[in-house]
Design a protein around this motif. Structure first.
Motif, PDB file in Angstrom:
ATOM      1  N   GLU A  22      11.277   5.239  89.623  1.00  0.00           N
ATOM      2  CA  GLU A  22       9.893   5.286  89.844  1.00  0.00           C
ATOM      3  C   GLU A  22       9.447   4.768  88.404  1.00  0.00           C
ATOM      4  OE1 GLU A  22       8.240   5.499  92.430  1.00  0.00           O
ATOM      5  OE2 GLU A  22       9.783   5.535  93.668  1.00  0.00           O
ATOM      6  N   GLU A  23      10.102   5.296  87.517  1.00  0.00           N
ATOM      7  CA  GLU A  23       9.457   5.226  86.053  1.00  0.00           C
ATOM      8  C   GLU A  23       9.547   3.458  85.696  1.00  0.00           C
ATOM      9  OE1 GLU A  23      10.113   6.557  81.335  1.00  0.00           O
ATOM     10  OE2 GLU A  23      11.185   7.558  83.169  1.00  0.00           O
ATOM     11  N   ALA A  24      10.733   2.945  86.250  1.00  0.00           N
ATOM     12  CA  ALA A  24      11.081   1.453  85.995  1.00  0.00           C
ATOM     13  C   ALA A  24       9.869   0.593  86.692  1.00  0.00           C
ATOM     14  CB  ALA A  24      12.401   1.140  86.320  1.00  0.00           C
ATOM     15  N   LYS A  25       9.620   0.985  87.798  1.00  0.00           N
ATOM     16  CA  LYS A  25       8.676   0.221  88.553  1.00  0.00           C
ATOM     17  C   LYS A  25       7.519   0.392  87.979  1.00  0.00           C
ATOM     18  CE  LYS A  25      10.939   0.864  93.082  1.00  0.00           C
ATOM     19  NZ  LYS A  25      10.793   1.556  94.505  1.00  0.00           N
ATOM     20  N   ARG A  26       6.992   1.479  87.519  1.00  0.00           N
ATOM     21  CA  ARG A  26       5.594   1.692  86.835  1.00  0.00           C
ATOM     22  C   ARG A  26       5.661   0.832  85.558  1.00  0.00           C
ATOM     23  NH1 ARG A  26       6.112   6.959  88.294  1.00  0.00           N
ATOM     24  NH2 ARG A  26       6.835   7.496  86.321  1.00  0.00           N
ATOM     25  N   GLU A  27       6.940   0.843  84.923  1.00  0.00           N
ATOM     26  CA  GLU A  27       6.785   0.088  83.760  1.00  0.00           C
ATOM     27  C   GLU A  27       7.102  -1.263  83.896  1.00  0.00           C
ATOM     28  OE1 GLU A  27       9.249   0.281  79.349  1.00  0.00           O
ATOM     29  OE2 GLU A  27       9.893   1.427  80.741  1.00  0.00           O
ATOM     30  N   ALA A  28       7.502  -1.900  85.265  1.00  0.00           N
ATOM     31  CA  ALA A  28       7.518  -3.231  85.304  1.00  0.00           C
ATOM     32  C   ALA A  28       6.179  -3.725  85.851  1.00  0.00           C
ATOM     33  CB  ALA A  28       8.455  -3.392  86.385  1.00  0.00           C
ATOM     34  N   GLU A  29       5.389  -2.747  86.644  1.00  0.00           N
ATOM     35  CA  GLU A  29       4.117  -3.131  86.788  1.00  0.00           C
ATOM     36  C   GLU A  29       3.373  -3.323  85.720  1.00  0.00           C
ATOM     37  OE1 GLU A  29       2.329  -3.997  89.876  1.00  0.00           O
ATOM     38  OE2 GLU A  29       4.295  -4.458  90.343  1.00  0.00           O
ATOM     39  N   SER A  30       3.479  -2.596  84.562  1.00  0.00           N
ATOM     40  CA  SER A  30       2.634  -2.766  83.396  1.00  0.00           C
ATOM     41  C   SER A  30       2.886  -3.912  82.729  1.00  0.00           C
ATOM     42  CB  SER A  30       3.135  -1.340  82.477  1.00  0.00           C
ATOM     43  OG  SER A  30       2.404  -1.500  81.078  1.00  0.00           O
ATOM     44  N   PHE A  31       4.479  -4.454  82.716  1.00  0.00           N
ATOM     45  CA  PHE A  31       4.559  -5.573  82.123  1.00  0.00           C
ATOM     46  C   PHE A  31       4.035  -6.810  82.949  1.00  0.00           C
ATOM     47  CE2 PHE A  31       8.580  -3.572  80.255  1.00  0.00           C
ATOM     48  CZ  PHE A  31       8.038  -3.195  79.217  1.00  0.00           C
ATOM     49  N   ALA A  47       2.844 -14.711  78.450  1.00  0.00           N
ATOM     50  CA  ALA A  47       2.855 -14.373  79.687  1.00  0.00           C
ATOM     51  C   ALA A  47       4.571 -14.284  80.151  1.00  0.00           C
ATOM     52  CB  ALA A  47       2.041 -15.227  80.586  1.00  0.00           C
ATOM     53  N   TYR A  48       5.149 -15.379  79.852  1.00  0.00           N
ATOM     54  CA  TYR A  48       6.733 -15.556  80.219  1.00  0.00           C
ATOM     55  C   TYR A  48       7.458 -14.359  79.946  1.00  0.00           C
ATOM     56  CZ  TYR A  48      11.404 -17.262  80.168  1.00  0.00           C
ATOM     57  OH  TYR A  48      12.662 -17.383  80.303  1.00  0.00           O
ATOM     58  N   ASN A  49       7.118 -14.205  78.447  1.00  0.00           N
ATOM     59  CA  ASN A  49       7.935 -12.621  77.789  1.00  0.00           C
ATOM     60  C   ASN A  49       7.761 -11.613  78.584  1.00  0.00           C
ATOM     61  OD1 ASN A  49       8.879 -14.532  75.995  1.00  0.00           O
ATOM     62  ND2 ASN A  49       7.315 -13.971  74.503  1.00  0.00           N
ATOM     63  N   TYR A  50       6.541 -11.207  79.172  1.00  0.00           N
ATOM     64  CA  TYR A  50       6.091  -9.979  79.891  1.00  0.00           C
ATOM     65  C   TYR A  50       6.625 -10.116  81.446  1.00  0.00           C
ATOM     66  CZ  TYR A  50       3.548  -7.694  76.151  1.00  0.00           C
ATOM     67  OH  TYR A  50       3.235  -7.182  74.996  1.00  0.00           O
ATOM     68  N   TYR A  51       6.670 -11.369  82.064  1.00  0.00           N
ATOM     69  CA  TYR A  51       7.134 -11.503  83.315  1.00  0.00           C
ATOM     70  C   TYR A  51       8.604 -11.173  83.379  1.00  0.00           C
ATOM     71  CZ  TYR A  51       2.596 -13.191  84.810  1.00  0.00           C
ATOM     72  OH  TYR A  51       1.158 -13.227  85.118  1.00  0.00           O
ATOM     73  N   THR A  52       9.387 -11.675  82.106  1.00  0.00           N
ATOM     74  CA  THR A  52      10.621 -11.476  82.018  1.00  0.00           C
ATOM     75  C   THR A  52      11.004 -10.068  82.001  1.00  0.00           C
ATOM     76  OG1 THR A  52      10.844 -13.574  80.885  1.00  0.00           O
ATOM     77  CG2 THR A  52      12.679 -12.175  80.650  1.00  0.00           C
ATOM     78  N   ASP A  56      13.453  -7.827  84.117  1.00  0.00           N
ATOM     79  CA  ASP A  56      14.505  -7.111  83.655  1.00  0.00           C
ATOM     80  C   ASP A  56      14.455  -5.559  84.075  1.00  0.00           C
ATOM     81  OD1 ASP A  56      15.500  -9.462  82.358  1.00  0.00           O
ATOM     82  OD2 ASP A  56      14.570  -8.621  80.376  1.00  0.00           O
ATOM     83  N   MET A  57      13.348  -5.189  84.187  1.00  0.00           N
ATOM     84  CA  MET A  57      13.109  -3.722  84.689  1.00  0.00           C
ATOM     85  C   MET A  57      13.393  -3.593  86.293  1.00  0.00           C
ATOM     86  SD  MET A  57      12.627  -1.789  82.095  1.00  0.00           S
ATOM     87  CE  MET A  57      12.153  -0.404  83.026  1.00  0.00           C
ATOM     88  N   CYS A  58      12.820  -4.593  87.004  1.00  0.00           N
ATOM     89  CA  CYS A  58      13.044  -4.674  88.518  1.00  0.00           C
ATOM     90  C   CYS A  58      13.389  -6.111  89.098  1.00  0.00           C
ATOM     91  CB  CYS A  58      11.851  -4.167  89.113  1.00  0.00           C
ATOM     92  SG  CYS A  58      11.251  -2.583  89.091  1.00  0.00           S
ATOM     93  N   PRO A  59      14.571  -6.213  88.889  1.00  0.00           N
ATOM     94  CA  PRO A  59      15.065  -7.539  89.317  1.00  0.00           C
ATOM     95  C   PRO A  59      15.170  -8.070  90.616  1.00  0.00           C
ATOM     96  CG  PRO A  59      17.106  -6.005  88.619  1.00  0.00           C
ATOM     97  CD  PRO A  59      15.637  -5.309  88.429  1.00  0.00           C
ATOM     98  N   LYS A  60      14.726  -7.243  91.569  1.00  0.00           N
ATOM     99  CA  LYS A  60      14.688  -7.540  93.030  1.00  0.00           C
ATOM    100  C   LYS A  60      13.041  -7.534  93.282  1.00  0.00           C
ATOM    101  CE  LYS A  60      19.238  -5.473  94.070  1.00  0.00           C
ATOM    102  NZ  LYS A  60      20.012  -4.572  95.119  1.00  0.00           N
ATOM    103  N   ASN A  61      12.061  -7.741  92.346  1.00  0.00           N
ATOM    104  CA  ASN A  61      10.978  -7.966  92.923  1.00  0.00           C
ATOM    105  C   ASN A  61      10.390  -9.374  92.984  1.00  0.00           C
ATOM    106  OD1 ASN A  61       7.986  -8.196  92.764  1.00  0.00           O
ATOM    107  ND2 ASN A  61       7.873  -6.047  92.444  1.00  0.00           N
TER     108      ASN A  61
END
Length: 456
Positions: A22-31, A47-52, A56-61
């Motif tokens: 859950e924490e990873a998802k929240r952090e991924a959404e923040s990125f 933008a590319y760096n943050y999407y990457t 990395d946090m949620c590789p299946k999104n």
């Protein structure tokens, strides 16, 4: 109890894992949100760096891959964009918004092939289509600008290159295109400065290196040719201009000037047909080149091709309505008008500057040569032709032996205004007056086709 303890242990081990997801998802959404903010600001690298980071946090999104694919397209990295787009579809088959990446790659392939074929218009078309999907791609803009320069559309090419240089003043490709435009506009010294600057930014820039070398060679050869011409060494000037023309066939404006210069050399060498050919090559390259039209028109005048001369002078006068050009046109029109009349000088076989005595001698010779009595034994066809020539000789002598009529004839004025109707002209009267009247001259036959002249 042991089983219960084991279960507790298992439960204790799994609960923190769920919390981490859950924490990873929240952090991924923040990125992702930060990536979106940079994308909106057109800072595609960040933008590319943050999407990457989000991936990395949620590789299946699927959406993260989709966002990064969009960013890669804006950066002109279409093959990588296509990879991300395909991954987003694999994760979510409803995620098909990036089919354009494939189209852009195809446009890029077509453009590369057409550039090799020198089909620059088609390359511009492909780059325009690709830039609709990737408006920030510098690589596409540079290729388009280079092709616009090759097509002679210099202001457009300059504009594209300048836009890039405003964002990145060290962009070697944009500096090269700026130099290329100046080079093709015959501003060679300024062009060299841009090529040198591009090579400072990218020492291995092959196109800038070749263009710089060509520009320097072209400038040197042209200057050497001009020097030889001024010194009166026309043969050397011709050779140097010819060598310069072989340096870069794509430099239209400079080559137009070189052809015109070589045409001037040929006119000095009295190779007028070659001079006309060179001037024609010049105006084919640059249809606005007034100097080449003027040089060719003068060569047409010198070779008595007056209709062609009038055409060129008309073109010049339509472009630049000066008194000088108007007078040149009038002179050519006058010579054209004169050329459509009988050439009395040619009929008598004398130069236009012939003296009175030379005109008389010429009349005597031609009148005796074409007198009908001399050809009385010839066929009817020959007699008719010789009679016509005899009459023309008489006309010519009548005009050229009278100072007033000769002046009007030389100035192109109508002789009918003098009351002289050449249709009623009697050449025999002129002949008799010249040779002293009846009994002053006669033809006598000494055999078939042979005559001698008897003077009284």
């Amino acid at each position: 109890m042991a089983a219960a303890a084991e279960c507790d242990v298992v439960m204790a081990a799994t609960e923190p894992e769920l919390l981490d997801d859950e924490e990873a998802k929240r952090e991924a959404e923040s990125f992702k949100e930060q990536g979106n903010a940079y994308y909106a600001k057109k800072d595609y690298n960040e933008a590319y760096n943050y999407y990457t980071k989000a991936i990395d946090m949620c590789p299946k999104n699927a959406s993260y891959y989709g966002n990064r694919a969009a960013t890669l397209m804006m950066l002109g990295k279409f093959r990588e964009a296509l990879g991300d787009a395909q991954q987003s579809v694999r994760l979510d088959d409803s995620f098909v918004r990036f089919k354009n990446a494939n189209a852009v790659i195809e446009y890029e392939k077509i453009a590369e092939t057409d550039f090799e074929k020198r089909d620059f218009r088609k390359v511009v078309f492909c780059m325009d289509r690709a830039l609709e999907f990737a408006p920030a791609c510098h690589r596409f803009k540079i290729l388009k600008a280079e092709c616009l320069a090759m097509l002679g559309r210099y202001p457009e090419a300059q504009s594209v290159a300048s836009d890039i240089l405003r964002m990145d003043s060290t962009n070697a490709d944009a500096l090269y295109v700026r130099g290329l435009c100046l080079y093709y506009e015959d501003c060679i010294e300024k062009a060299v400065q841009f090529f040198v600057q591009a090579l400072r930014m990218a020492p291995d820039h092959e196109k800038a290196c070749i263009a710089c070398r060509n520009a320097k060679a072209l400038k040197a050869k042209k200057e050497d040719g001009n020097k030889a011409f001024k010194e009166g060494n026309y043969k050397l000037a011709y050779e140097l201009y010819t060598e310069a023309l072989g340096i870069d066939p794509n430099n239209i404006k400079t080559n137009a000037k070189l052809y015109c210069n070589r045409g001037t050399v040929n006119s000095k060498l009295r190779k007028l047909d070659d001079a006309i050919e060179d001037c024609t090559s010049a105006v084919k390259l640059d249809a606005t080149y007034i100097k080449a039209y003027l040089r060719r028109a003068q060569c047409y005048m010198d070779t008595e091709q007056y209709e062609e001369a009038v055409r060129d002078y008309e073109k010049v006068y339509q472009t630049e309505k000066t008194k000088e050009h108007k007078q040149l046109l009038k002179n050519a029109q006058l010579e054209l008008k004169k050329s459509k009349r009988k050439d009395y000088y040619k009929i008598l076989g004398v130069d236009k500057n012939a003296s009175e005595d030379e005109i008389k001698k010429a009349y005597r010779k031609r009148a005796l040569m074409h007198h009908p009595d001399r050809h009385s034994g010839a066929s009817a066809e020959v007699q008719k032709e010789e009679e016509k020539k005899f009459k023309e000789v008489g006309e010519a002598f009548t005009i050229l032996s009278d100072p007033k009529k000769k002046t009007r004839y030389d100035s192109g004025q109508d002789l009918d205004e003098e009351g002289m109707n050449m249709g009623d002209f009697d050449a025999n009267n002129i002949f008799k007056a010249f040779f002293g009247g009846p009994g002053g001259f006669s033809f006598e036959a000494s055999g078939p086709g042979n005559f001698f002249f008897q003077f009284g």
